[in-house]
Design a protein around this motif. Sequence first.
Motif, short mmCIF file in Angstrom:
data_model
loop_
_atom_site.label_atom_id
_atom_site.label_comp_id
_atom_site.label_asym_id
_atom_site.label_seq_id
_atom_site.Cartn_x
_atom_site.Cartn_y
_atom_site.Cartn_z
N PHE A 93 0.85 -1.20 0.00
CA PHE A 93 0.00 0.00 0.00
C PHE A 93 0.88 1.24 0.00
N LYS A 94 0.59 2.16 -0.91
CA LYS A 94 1.41 3.37 -1.06
C LYS A 94 0.56 4.62 -0.83
N LEU A 95 0.98 5.43 0.13
CA LEU A 95 0.38 6.75 0.37
C LEU A 95 1.39 7.79 -0.11
N ILE A 96 1.11 8.38 -1.26
CA ILE A 96 2.01 9.35 -1.86
C ILE A 96 1.48 10.75 -1.56
N TYR A 97 2.33 11.59 -1.02
CA TYR A 97 1.88 12.92 -0.59
C TYR A 97 2.75 14.01 -1.20
N GLU A 98 2.13 15.16 -1.38
CA GLU A 98 2.85 16.38 -1.74
C GLU A 98 2.23 17.52 -0.94
N HIS A 99 3.05 18.21 -0.17
CA HIS A 99 2.59 19.29 0.68
C HIS A 99 3.11 20.64 0.17
N ASP A 100 2.53 21.69 0.71
CA ASP A 100 2.99 23.06 0.45
C ASP A 100 3.02 23.38 -1.04
N LEU A 101 2.03 22.88 -1.77
CA LEU A 101 1.86 23.26 -3.17
C LEU A 101 1.13 24.59 -3.21
N ARG A 102 1.58 25.48 -4.06
CA ARG A 102 1.03 26.84 -4.07
C ARG A 102 -0.37 26.84 -4.69
N LEU A 103 -1.33 27.29 -3.91
CA LEU A 103 -2.69 27.41 -4.41
C LEU A 103 -2.76 28.39 -5.56
N GLU A 104 -1.86 29.37 -5.53
CA GLU A 104 -1.80 30.37 -6.60
C GLU A 104 -1.52 29.71 -7.96
N SER A 105 -0.82 28.58 -7.95
CA SER A 105 -0.49 27.92 -9.22
C SER A 105 -1.73 27.34 -9.88
N LEU A 106 -2.84 27.24 -9.14
CA LEU A 106 -4.08 26.73 -9.71
C LEU A 106 -4.96 27.86 -10.26
N ARG A 107 -4.50 29.09 -10.15
CA ARG A 107 -5.29 30.22 -10.64
C ARG A 107 -5.13 30.36 -12.15
N ALA A 108 -6.23 30.70 -12.80
CA ALA A 108 -6.16 30.96 -14.24
C ALA A 108 -5.31 32.20 -14.48
N ASP B 286 0.92 33.45 1.06
CA ASP B 286 0.72 32.56 -0.07
C ASP B 286 0.08 31.27 0.42
N PRO B 287 -1.21 31.03 0.14
CA PRO B 287 -1.86 29.81 0.62
C PRO B 287 -1.37 28.58 -0.13
N THR B 288 -1.43 27.45 0.54
CA THR B 288 -0.95 26.19 -0.06
C THR B 288 -2.02 25.12 0.05
N TYR B 289 -1.79 24.02 -0.63
CA TYR B 289 -2.68 22.87 -0.54
C TYR B 289 -1.84 21.60 -0.58
N SER B 290 -2.48 20.48 -0.31
CA SER B 290 -1.82 19.18 -0.34
C SER B 290 -2.58 18.25 -1.27
#
Length: 220
Positions: free
Chosen positions: A4-19, A40-44
């Motif tokens: 079982f693999k739990l792959i994570y990425e943290h502190d991704l910039r929410l701004e990078s999802l903006r059009a 700068d807000p982030t997401y996981s």
Amino acid sequence: MDIFKLIYEHDLRLESLRARHTDRGRQDVTVSLESLLKPDPTYSRFYLSGTRLDERQFGLNVLEHYSSVMDCLETVLKPYRIFTLNGEQETLSETVETTPVGPAILLTKSAAPVAPIEELSLDQGSNTGHRKEPLRHALEKGELVLYKEQAHHGFDLHLFSRENIYRSLFFPFKELIQKQFRFFSINGKRIQSERKFYFETWALERPPHGVEEVFEQTVL
């Protein structure tokens, strides 16, 4: 044996999802002002995958302990209501089973989802990168977005969250560890090739950097 693999990425910039604006000058000014006025807000994001090693089958749902994995995930996400293109759903396990690859599953603590599910859903030629703006909108509102991803012999799960819920996922999955269920926590930023993703087929006992096996005695 289940891997079982739990792959994570943290502190991704929410701004990078903006059009982005097509006018580069306007875009640069907008980003500059926003960076000055607020943090700068982030997401996981979390990718749940698995391998049934003895049968060389790949996909979360081919695991012998798949139902136990889903029980854990349901427990973690119990505070959320579940919505698909067909409206509100009863249980996450059944929703995952009946929802095809592509349409989004949206989880919210509100009476109804804020983000339009149809805009989050993927078609055959798109991926989550094509849904940046609606995905950002959902995450900003505290909603979680879940996708089924096609695997070789079944499907995996891809979860996006504004809140870092890694600890909430880690401990329930850790309880599943036994001789026939090995749990690996993986830093997605270090697993950038298919060879590393399927490390269990060639380096199970000495996994590459960024892949950590979780044991009963493992602590955070």
